[in-house]
Motif scaffolding. Sequence first.
Motif, PDB file in Angstrom:
ATOM      1  N   SER A   5     -81.309  49.582  12.433  1.00  0.00           N
ATOM      2  CA  SER A   5     -81.304  50.700  13.371  1.00  0.00           C
ATOM      3  C   SER A   5     -81.557  52.047  12.715  1.00  0.00           C
ATOM      4  N   SER A 636     -69.281  50.741  29.301  1.00  0.00           N
ATOM      5  CA  SER A 636     -69.223  51.078  27.873  1.00  0.00           C
ATOM      6  C   SER A 636     -70.625  51.004  27.264  1.00  0.00           C
ATOM      7  N   VAL A 637     -70.724  51.448  26.024  1.00  0.00           N
ATOM      8  CA  VAL A 637     -72.019  51.422  25.324  1.00  0.00           C
ATOM      9  C   VAL A 637     -72.541  49.990  25.229  1.00  0.00           C
ATOM     10  N   ASP A 638     -71.673  49.063  24.826  1.00  0.00           N
ATOM     11  CA  ASP A 638     -72.101  47.665  24.683  1.00  0.00           C
ATOM     12  C   ASP A 638     -72.503  47.057  26.028  1.00  0.00           C
ATOM     13  N   GLU A 639     -71.780  47.413  27.084  1.00  0.00           N
ATOM     14  CA  GLU A 639     -72.100  46.889  28.421  1.00  0.00           C
ATOM     15  C   GLU A 639     -73.454  47.417  28.909  1.00  0.00           C
ATOM     16  N   ALA A 641     -75.927  48.318  26.943  1.00  0.00           N
ATOM     17  CA  ALA A 641     -76.934  47.645  26.114  1.00  0.00           C
ATOM     18  C   ALA A 641     -77.229  46.248  26.663  1.00  0.00           C
ATOM     19  N   LEU A 642     -76.166  45.523  27.053  1.00  0.00           N
ATOM     20  CA  LEU A 642     -76.333  44.177  27.600  1.00  0.00           C
ATOM     21  C   LEU A 642     -77.058  44.218  28.937  1.00  0.00           C
ATOM     22  N   ARG A 647     -80.691  47.696  22.372  1.00  0.00           N
ATOM     23  CA  ARG A 647     -79.659  47.764  21.342  1.00  0.00           C
ATOM     24  C   ARG A 647     -78.626  48.841  21.685  1.00  0.00           C
ATOM     25  N   SER A 648     -77.415  48.629  21.178  1.00  0.00           N
ATOM     26  CA  SER A 648     -76.362  49.623  21.416  1.00  0.00           C
ATOM     27  C   SER A 648     -76.711  50.947  20.726  1.00  0.00           C
ATOM     28  N   THR A 649     -77.406  50.865  19.594  1.00  0.00           N
ATOM     29  CA  THR A 649     -77.808  52.095  18.903  1.00  0.00           C
ATOM     30  C   THR A 649     -78.789  52.910  19.746  1.00  0.00           C
ATOM     31  N   ASP A 705     -73.303  56.153  14.456  1.00  0.00           N
ATOM     32  CA  ASP A 705     -73.213  56.435  15.891  1.00  0.00           C
ATOM     33  C   ASP A 705     -72.329  57.646  16.153  1.00  0.00           C
TER      34      ASP A 705
END
Length: 720
Positions: A5, A636-639, A641-642, A647-649, A705
Amino acid sequence: MITHSNLEQALKFYFGYDNFRPGQRQIIEIALENRDMLVVMPTGGGKSLCFQLPALVKKGITVVVSPLIALMQDQVDALRKNGIAATFLNSSLNSYKVRSREQAILEGKIRLLYVAPERLMSERFLPFLDLVHHQVGVSSFAIDEAHCVSEWGHDFRPEYRQLRSLRSRFNNVPVLALTATATDRVRADIIEQLGLKQPNIHIASFNRENLYYEVRPKTKNSYAELLELVRENDSSTIIYCLTRKQVDELTLKLQHDKVLALAYHAGLNDEERSTNQTRFIRDDVRVMVATVAFGMGINKPDVRLVIHYNLPRNIESYYQESGRAGRDGEQSRCTLFLSFGDVKTIEWSINQKTDEQEQKIARQQLRQTIDYAESTLCRRTIQLGYFGEQFDGNCGNCDNCRYPKPTQDWTVEAMKFLSCIARTKEKFGMNHIIDILRGGKTEKIKQYDHEQLSTYGIGKDRTADEWKMLGRCLLQQRLLEQGTDGYFVLKLNAASWEIMRRQRQVAIAVPVVQKASIKETSINTIEGEMLMQKLRVLRKTLADIQGVAPYIIFSDATLKSMAHIRPQTKADLSKISGVGSRKLAEYGDNFLSAIRNFCQENNLTTQKVEAKPVPVDNSPSSTELTTLKLYQQGMSVDEIALERSIRSTTVIRHLSDLIEKNEAIDINLLVPANKQQVIWKVLDTLGDVALTPIKEYLGNDYSFDEIRIVRGVWRNKSKK
């Protein structure tokens, strides 16, 4: 730790570049997946970075196979100047240095090891490499100049064939093969000989847009033309000759004309060759006159002129040799002098080959080179076509495109030429046809009673070279055919008969010599050129003190940016391409001082000039707004991204940019308040720099991040 990343941050921090060149990021990402690869990328395209940057990401050591000592030392010097742990092992080192470097390797202190194929495959070194693999890990093998493994390549080296055994000994270690030139046949041979397993193959364009190609006829005035070219070029020059004798004679003539020139060929002893090469690399002399033995190990990016004073043996060699000009992407010139006397010299050397197949291939390659030199087509169309790349012509940067040659009507001469081929029943080559036309007295003419032909002697008004020029033009225009059996028997086709029936005209191009100058216009002012020279002197002084080549300090392109932008602070200097963190710290004060003094002496303004203008449009993009909407819904950030399959980045980058664009985002949900305060203080200290220096300053307790988010707020506040 460098990750997928933040490759761009690592690129800037270690190498000083803001962006990857075409294809580099893709190659690096695939290399990080531990796959075998074959990379064909032209000289100056940035092949080395494709294995150097992954070596900083992967655990263990990357072993780089390099054929020449000079090339190893060059690259290792450059890497060390960028703060990268690299070393080499070769015959130039004494036993103490070898042992100390081997100890550093076993202790995991080295990321890149350069070694020659002979040493790598030796009985002593392979067990040492087994130990390295056990203790530290071998992350990959990078085989540089991989075309050397193929008998079909232009520089075959038998010792490269032994590298295949690495596959069985280190079965799970990926192999990255790299070369600047390779035809389809050579590429297939590299894959087979190195035992690459389902390799990803990356073939970059062979088009070197910054190189100007031209061909000039060799005449009694050619030395004067060459001297003019050399004198008008104020940077490094390589001049290639066919023989050692020609190299020595031309070097003496240039020295007599007050040109700092040195010779390089196999007739000199090792010490002389090494000394001359080092003096050229370090800019102690400007001109190297050499046989083709010189050049493969030269990583000198600022060669502005390559002259072939004799005809090359094949197009692939010419592409490789001329490609040593302008490796840094700056405008450079490639001039070839065409003499048919050189053809005879090359033909003689071909006849010395004992293998008939090798002779046949060499003759075909020579014919292709002559066709290239005599063609009126775009030079790039022919070069790129040789490597299987389509190019539509009109490149605007070769003699045929810039200065289309005037043509003359040679229909009558063509009728004579073709009629002679017909009357000899299409059984002979060009030289015999020309002998008949010019009324020659050769044994071959007497043997076949060709002095009885009606075409005998009807071409005495033209020289043999003029008839050869016509013959080659007819072949290039497909108005005549030529056998591929190695004897080049001339054959008529339908177009030939149309000419003889007066149904088709024949026009041939008349050579025109163009002015030599290729003065660059990237620095438009007198002040810019003056500052450039001062920076060059400073670079040379620092290089001499440290015992390295000047371009190891900074490239010409970087100096030109300094001369144009005239940075006054380290923050400004850091934005210039080629200025990484290590070089900024080591050389920043020296160059800034020189620039400031020059500006004061010449009453120049010192206003801040940005290296890259920032677009005025500050509104969020559609993809950023999509991320913002999901974030405002409580995801959330991860949610996010999914949900978006990114990517979460990337989500973090969106949020950071949104904050910078004044969108309301609560960063307390993303970064703890105590960390925000510390990051903010570091930003106030270091200024608006890349993320990597900030991360290095803060340590492992702070993530990229977190730094990116706080920097977004800091930038937003700075604008107000």
